[in-house]
Design an enzyme around this catalytic site. Structure first.
Site, PDB file in Angstrom:
ATOM      1  N   PHE A 155       0.941  -1.492  -0.105  1.00 32.24           N
ATOM      2  CA  PHE A 155      -0.107  -0.089   0.032  1.00 32.24           C
ATOM      3  C   PHE A 155       0.624   0.909   0.083  1.00 32.24           C
ATOM      4  O   PHE A 155       1.586   1.407   1.101  1.00 32.24           O
ATOM      5  CB  PHE A 155      -0.727  -0.230   1.308  1.00 32.24           C
ATOM      6  CG  PHE A 155      -2.126   1.150   1.141  1.00 32.24           C
ATOM      7  CD1 PHE A 155      -2.841   1.307   0.237  1.00 32.24           C
ATOM      8  CD2 PHE A 155      -1.813   2.012   1.327  1.00 32.24           C
ATOM      9  CE1 PHE A 155      -3.898   2.172  -0.373  1.00 32.24           C
ATOM     10  CE2 PHE A 155      -2.532   3.602   1.244  1.00 32.24           C
ATOM     11  CZ  PHE A 155      -3.730   3.402   0.785  1.00 32.24           C
ATOM     12  N   ASP A 240       9.425   2.829   2.401  1.00 31.32           N
ATOM     13  CA  ASP A 240       8.204   3.749   2.884  1.00 31.32           C
ATOM     14  C   ASP A 240       7.729   3.436   4.392  1.00 31.32           C
ATOM     15  O   ASP A 240       7.584   2.699   4.830  1.00 31.32           O
ATOM     16  CB  ASP A 240       6.725   3.290   1.665  1.00 31.32           C
ATOM     17  CG  ASP A 240       5.268   3.675   1.533  1.00 31.32           C
ATOM     18  OD1 ASP A 240       5.685   4.884   3.164  1.00 31.32           O
ATOM     19  OD2 ASP A 240       5.004   4.010   0.839  1.00 31.32           O
ATOM     20  N   LYS A 269       2.054  10.762   7.152  1.00 32.24           N
ATOM     21  CA  LYS A 269       1.480  10.756   8.297  1.00 32.24           C
ATOM     22  C   LYS A 269       1.783  11.751   9.702  1.00 32.24           C
ATOM     23  O   LYS A 269       1.283  12.817   9.622  1.00 32.24           O
ATOM     24  CB  LYS A 269       1.070   8.682   8.466  1.00 32.24           C
ATOM     25  CG  LYS A 269       0.453   8.575   7.318  1.00 32.24           C
ATOM     26  CD  LYS A 269      -0.484   7.083   7.892  1.00 32.24           C
ATOM     27  CE  LYS A 269      -1.515   6.851   6.778  1.00 32.24           C
ATOM     28  NZ  LYS A 269      -1.214   5.823   5.716  1.00 32.24           N
TER      29      LYS A 269
HETATM   30  C1  LIG Z   1      -0.795   6.036   4.431  1.00 29.35           C
HETATM   31  C2  LIG Z   1      -0.181   5.668   3.274  1.00 29.35           C
HETATM   32  C3  LIG Z   1       0.357   5.759   2.471  1.00 29.35           C
HETATM   33  C4  LIG Z   1      -0.901   7.441   1.464  1.00 29.35           C
HETATM   34  O1  LIG Z   1      -0.951   8.350   2.424  1.00 29.35           O
HETATM   35  P1  LIG Z   1      -2.256   9.601   2.259  1.00 29.35           P
HETATM   36  O2  LIG Z   1      -0.885  10.231   2.951  1.00 29.35           O
HETATM   37  O3  LIG Z   1      -3.223   8.594   2.417  1.00 29.35           O
HETATM   38  O4  LIG Z   1      -2.104   9.980   0.687  1.00 29.35           O
HETATM   39  C5  LIG Z   1       1.211   5.612   1.176  1.00 29.35           C
HETATM   40  N1  LIG Z   1       1.998   4.629   1.913  1.00 29.35           N
HETATM   41  C6  LIG Z   1       1.673   3.850   3.182  1.00 29.35           C
HETATM   42  C7  LIG Z   1       2.954   3.305   3.843  1.00 29.35           C
HETATM   43  C8  LIG Z   1       0.756   4.672   3.565  1.00 29.35           C
HETATM   44  O5  LIG Z   1       0.328   3.946   5.548  1.00 29.35           O
END
Ligand SMILES: *Cc1c(COP(=O)(O)O)cnc(C)c1O
Length: 414
Positions: A155, A240, A269
């Site tokens: 994700f 990520d 986040k």
């Molecule tokens: C939440 C998330 C994203 C995307 O972040 P948004 O602020 O919702 O665009 C990307 N990578 C990971 C691992 C995430 O948990």
């Protein structure tokens, strides 16, 4: 198409204010989410209060955007002070929060340069662009032939390019045509990455711990092996850490558990402290330095308000207090959840104050358990159909944590 009309919602909907707001959402909002039928009006620390005055313990923490709890006083103070000075300049001009935030974030993460954006998806998009440009300009990959290796069940966000390499059919269906240039390998399988690397590979992009997939910890040695492969084959390792980073797992970055350094990290986040969206790509000058003026940007990225809050977030993280809380309370959480295995729970995964509770086959759905928990004053949410994701604010007390775990135990037994 709506999945549940307010009249049939299982909880809370009996009361007038809640059902009023649920109906508004249902009528006027695009139905791209399926929230629990709870309407929040206020929050502080680890607690949220709904429009009918019911209190809930927050066991989701905005998917780790609220690592410091709701409205942490230091963060609110930093935002309030900045609101009284200047909030937006655009990047056409410099401002006095920008350079300091970049330096402080680079120092915190042991990197050299910072690219500030807003959402997590934008940070991932930015990292993809930087890796491709690096491949053409530094590695010498022929134009438009760069490849990026990713993991299955990943994700990384919701943009068209990012869903191009998602393996989740719901995230992809009817959104094509997709962006080429990505190779998917099974998460945890370093040998598959080794096989997939070619002379055109720009980067390997992975979550050091997969959140949305169900809080999945990769096999020991996976990240280290990826680092070795990337070193051997002149490929960038992009971690990520948007959900796993910034103290969630008990270290500043989840990669730190394995002593692995990535070439680029995406952060988001919790970087905005739960107050506003702040994201970043951090890494070395050699890699981020490929960007020239005009090649990438964002109107809001690195704005004064975001930087002022981000600086306060860095100050909180620099003390190590939240990392320590995550380690200590996380050990307690995992010990207690571990006792549920065999009692409605098949498996508990995760690290620090972050757990994926896999409900035993034939048991209630993750959705049903989340609804039961909401009825008992604890808010969390399923990820996948059979996994409950638990990620309380790192500021939660041991007593509050136990209260939530007690409710989970009851909800699973019922
Ligand atoms: C939440 C998330 C994203 C995307 O972040 P948004 O602020 O919702 O665009 C990307 N990578 C990971 C691992 C995430 O948990």
């Amino acid at each position: 198409m709506t999945s549940a009309s307010p009249e049939t919602l299982p909880t809370a909907a009996g009361t007038s204010r809640t059902s009023e707001f649920l109906r508004l959402d249902d009528d006027y909002s695009a139905h791209n989410y399926h929230p629990l039928p709870v309407v929040i009006a206020e929050a502080e620390g680890a607690w949220m209060t709904d429009v009918d005055g019911r209190r809930y313990l927050d066991f989701l923490a905005g998917y780790s955007a609220l690592n410091f709890g709701h409205r942490h006083p230091d963060l609110v103070a930093a935002a309030t002070e900045q609101l009284g000075r200047v909030t937006l300049t655009s990047r056409a001009f410099h401002h006095d929060q920008f350079g300091p935030f970049c330096r402080e974030l680079a120092e915190l993460t042991g990197t050299e340069q910072v690219l500030l954006m807003n959402s997590g998806a934008e940070a991932v998009e930015s990292a993809i662009k930087i890796a491709r440009k690096w491949a053409y300009q530094v590695k010498g990959v022929p134009a438009d032939r760069a490849e990026i290796i990713v993991a299955g069940s990943n994700f990384h966000g919701r943009t068209t390019t990012i869903v191009s390499f998602s393996t989740d059919s719901t995230a992809r269906a009817d959104f094509g045509p997709f962006t080429p240039g990505f190779t998917v390998t099974a998460y945890g399988d370093a040998a598959a990455v080794e096989d997939a690397i070619t002379d055109r590979t720009a980067a390997v992009l992975v979550e050091p711990l997969q959140g949305e997939a169900g809080v999945v910890v990769p096999p020991a040695g996976y990240l280290r092996r990826l680092r070795e492969l990337c070193d051997d084959r002149n490929v960038l390792l992009i971690a990520d850490e948007i959900q796993s980073g910034l103290a969630r797992t008990g270290e500043l970055l989840a990669c730190d558990h394995d002593g692995v350094r990535a070439d680029l990290y995406t952060l988001g986040k919790a970087l905005g402290g739960g107050l506003l969206p702040v994201s970043a790509v951090v890494g070395s000058r050699a890699v981020l330095g490929v960007l020239r003026p005009g090649e990438h940007g964002s109107t809001f990225g690195g704005n004064p308000l975001a930087c002022a809050v981000g600086r306060a977030v860095v100050r909180l993280l620099a003390t190590g207090e939240h990392q320590r809380r995550s380690r200590e309370l996380g050990a307690h959480l995992h010990a207690r959840l571990g006792e549920l295995v065999g009692h409605g729970v098949a498996e508990v995964r995760g690290r620090g104050l972050w757990a994926g509770v896999e409900i035993s086959p034939g048991g209630p759905s993750g959705r049903r358990i989340s609804e039961r928990l909401a009825e008992n004053g604890v808010l969390c949410k399923e990820t996948q159909d059979t996994t409950l994701r638990i990620a309380p604010p790192l500021t939660i007390t041991r007593e509050e944590l136990d209260q939530g775990i007690d409710a989970i135990t009851t909800a699973l037994r019922r």
